[in-house]
Design a protein around this motif. Sequence first.
Motif, PDB file in Angstrom:
ATOM      1  N   ALA A 146      10.028   4.980   8.998  1.00  0.00           N
ATOM      2  CA  ALA A 146      11.266   5.200   9.747  1.00  0.00           C
ATOM      3  C   ALA A 146      10.996   5.815  11.117  1.00  0.00           C
ATOM      4  N   VAL A 147      10.241   6.917  11.151  1.00  0.00           N
ATOM      5  CA  VAL A 147       9.971   7.625  12.410  1.00  0.00           C
ATOM      6  C   VAL A 147       8.493   7.981  12.463  1.00  0.00           C
ATOM      7  N   VAL A 148       7.897   7.777  13.617  1.00  0.00           N
ATOM      8  CA  VAL A 148       6.508   8.150  13.847  1.00  0.00           C
ATOM      9  C   VAL A 148       6.430   9.021  15.093  1.00  0.00           C
ATOM     10  N   VAL A 279      17.622   6.548   4.388  1.00  0.00           N
ATOM     11  CA  VAL A 279      17.958   5.877   3.137  1.00  0.00           C
ATOM     12  C   VAL A 279      17.258   4.525   3.092  1.00  0.00           C
ATOM     13  N   SER A 280      16.465   4.333   2.057  1.00  0.00           N
ATOM     14  CA  SER A 280      15.802   3.055   1.813  1.00  0.00           C
ATOM     15  C   SER A 280      16.424   2.407   0.586  1.00  0.00           C
ATOM     16  N   PRO A 281      16.440   1.083   0.531  1.00  0.00           N
ATOM     17  CA  PRO A 281      16.790   0.450  -0.751  1.00  0.00           C
ATOM     18  C   PRO A 281      15.831   0.922  -1.833  1.00  0.00           C
ATOM     19  N   SER A 282      16.264   0.894  -3.076  1.00  0.00           N
ATOM     20  CA  SER A 282      15.402   1.297  -4.177  1.00  0.00           C
ATOM     21  C   SER A 282      14.134   0.459  -4.178  1.00  0.00           C
ATOM     22  N   GLN A 283      12.979   1.124  -4.392  1.00  0.00           N
ATOM     23  CA  GLN A 283      11.698   0.453  -4.323  1.00  0.00           C
ATOM     24  C   GLN A 283      10.898   0.709  -5.600  1.00  0.00           C
ATOM     25  N   THR A 284      10.305  -0.346  -6.141  1.00  0.00           N
ATOM     26  CA  THR A 284       9.407  -0.205  -7.272  1.00  0.00           C
ATOM     27  C   THR A 284       8.120  -0.937  -6.936  1.00  0.00           C
ATOM     28  N   GLY A 285       7.277  -1.148  -7.948  1.00  0.00           N
ATOM     29  CA  GLY A 285       6.000  -1.807  -7.711  1.00  0.00           C
ATOM     30  C   GLY A 285       4.874  -0.791  -7.666  1.00  0.00           C
ATOM     31  N   THR A 286       3.683  -1.237  -7.313  1.00  0.00           N
ATOM     32  CA  THR A 286       2.523  -0.355  -7.235  1.00  0.00           C
ATOM     33  C   THR A 286       2.384   0.204  -5.833  1.00  0.00           C
ATOM     34  N   GLN A 293       8.756   3.926   4.327  1.00  0.00           N
ATOM     35  CA  GLN A 293       8.291   5.310   4.314  1.00  0.00           C
ATOM     36  C   GLN A 293       9.151   6.137   5.249  1.00  0.00           C
ATOM     37  N   ALA A 294       9.101   7.457   5.098  1.00  0.00           N
ATOM     38  CA  ALA A 294      10.001   8.324   5.858  1.00  0.00           C
ATOM     39  C   ALA A 294       9.464   8.611   7.262  1.00  0.00           C
ATOM     40  N   PHE A 295       8.439   9.459   7.373  1.00  0.00           N
ATOM     41  CA  PHE A 295       7.935   9.757   8.716  1.00  0.00           C
ATOM     42  C   PHE A 295       6.487  10.194   8.694  1.00  0.00           C
ATOM     43  N   PHE A 296       5.872  10.037   9.859  1.00  0.00           N
ATOM     44  CA  PHE A 296       4.488  10.425  10.108  1.00  0.00           C
ATOM     45  C   PHE A 296       4.480  11.341  11.314  1.00  0.00           C
ATOM     46  N   ILE A 297       3.718  12.450  11.217  1.00  0.00           N
ATOM     47  CA  ILE A 297       3.519  13.347  12.363  1.00  0.00           C
ATOM     48  C   ILE A 297       2.023  13.564  12.500  1.00  0.00           C
ATOM     49  N   GLY A 298       1.449  13.184  13.636  1.00  0.00           N
ATOM     50  CA  GLY A 298       0.011  13.335  13.814  1.00  0.00           C
ATOM     51  C   GLY A 298      -0.377  13.295  15.278  1.00  0.00           C
ATOM     52  N   PHE A 311      15.761   9.189   0.823  1.00  0.00           N
ATOM     53  CA  PHE A 311      16.068   8.495  -0.419  1.00  0.00           C
ATOM     54  C   PHE A 311      15.203   7.243  -0.564  1.00  0.00           C
ATOM     55  N   ASN A 312      14.425   7.219  -1.649  1.00  0.00           N
ATOM     56  CA  ASN A 312      13.730   6.027  -2.132  1.00  0.00           C
ATOM     57  C   ASN A 312      12.565   5.552  -1.276  1.00  0.00           C
ATOM     58  N   THR A 313      12.054   6.353  -0.398  1.00  0.00           N
ATOM     59  CA  THR A 313      10.832   5.968   0.298  1.00  0.00           C
ATOM     60  C   THR A 313       9.622   6.257  -0.602  1.00  0.00           C
ATOM     61  N   ILE A 314       8.516   5.565  -0.349  1.00  0.00           N
ATOM     62  CA  ILE A 314       7.287   5.718  -1.124  1.00  0.00           C
ATOM     63  C   ILE A 314       6.181   6.177  -0.179  1.00  0.00           C
ATOM     64  N   ASN A 315       5.303   7.086  -0.689  1.00  0.00           N
ATOM     65  CA  ASN A 315       4.334   7.728   0.220  1.00  0.00           C
ATOM     66  C   ASN A 315       5.093   8.216   1.450  1.00  0.00           C
TER      67      ASN A 315
END
Length: 503
Positions: A146-148, A279-286, A293-298, A311-315
């Motif tokens: 979503a945001v970097v 808000v992400s759609p519901s996510q499944t799988g491996t 994903q939500a956000f990265f700060i680096g 909601f519902n982001t992975i990693n």
Amino acid sequence: MKNRFTKNLLRSCCIGFLLPLSTHAQQWVSLDAKGKLKYDYSSRGDRIPDFSYAGYKGGGVAIPDIPATITLQPISGDNSAAIQAAIDKVAAMPLKNGFRGKVLLSPGNYECQQTIQIQASGIVLAGSGSGENGTVLQLSGAPHMAVVIKGKPSYTNNGPSQLVTDAYIPAGAMKLQVQNGQGFRSGDTVRITKPVTPQWVKFMGMDDLVRDGKPQTWISGELTTDRIITAVKGNTLQLDVPLTDSYDAVYTSPAGTMVEKISTTGELSNCGIMNFRMVSPSQTGTINERHHQAFFIGGITDAWATNIQVFNTINSITLTGRRITLDSIAIYHDDKTIGAAKPADISTNGPQQLVKNCYIKGANVFYIATGAKVTGPIVIMDCLFEGGGWIQPHQRWATGLLVDNCKVPGGGIDFMNRGEMGSGHGWSIGWSVAWNSSATSFLNQQPPGAMNWMFGCIGAQRKEARPFDKSPLLPEGIYVSHDHPVQPLSLYKQQLLERLGKK
């Protein structure tokens, strides 16, 4: 297999210069008669680090509140381009007192099909609240972050490079000695580099990792950490933040530990995101599949993310910069990922990071994980994680983590050797503390030549062998007052109070 692990256990327990285990007389850190922290030391001078340097501006500094420069309203369809254009417009403005400006998103739903990127210093992206009636970034389209917030730091050696002459630098130390202190000045940034040698890998019992018949490499190359010099006295360099690992010359030869003066370009500073929900759609799988994903700060020093619901982001969140605060972040999962490999909701991968007042609800997940070769201090404080996941440093020797007053009902807090798990994650953590925390279970294991402590924690104590083996049980880390909370109630807050004072 049993003979191999017995050999490693004996090796780690019988070498004369290893750290002694805790004795009943040692409390390691406690309050004295005047209400001040008193530290005990190992026979080699190691102590529990001062974790109070974690967080924005090095701890104890309020998150800034700057006025809006540009205010946006939601539009029909994809809002990514409009938000990005506003950020880019602010990025072209001059810095004033460290800031360029704030993009404020009015209440409403903002569909976002692309990643929003902050690539200049002094920019804040803020919403108008994280509730249902506040600002909502609705993730759609192909899976994306979503945001970097991302700088492009480049490091250059621009001064002396000197060999450390200390035979041993203990964990928690704030000074070291070099062959020649000339050329170093107060205010210099230095990189401390410890080579990963075969003899150290063998000492750690990590030279025999094999999975599916293939040798696994635990660590190679170098371990580095950056510090700022606060004083130079002859050949002794005083540092701004405690070291969260030990440096033993026995295991760094022939190259030895080096200190070099560096300069940095391309690094960001003073950026933040706050007051909205993703808000992400519901996510499944491996975890090998692509997900929102939500956000990265680096690539940044001094940043924050506050009051955000996810909601519902992975990693979901990854941090790789320095002096970052996450405050009041909540992550919710409708479904869980599939398989034994688990995602990490918050991945802390840099020094002086503070995660506080956060909440996660989800299963089959690492609530907090660390990456390879990460040095602290890193603090996780006053958090509640529900659903059956773990706070578990993840791989390849992170150091200097404090888990302070966290609750993991239905899950665990593990300071452990992960052995052949992953691709040879091995010893994942050293020189770390759990303080007045509760969980269904605790796994506290002691690496060769290092310590892990758990104080006043409530929950079952597990004893385990290295993964995939039934024996021998690995040496336990140090428990103090287990099942009975200790004083002070918060180690981080007490350390911060004593370093900076009540104001």
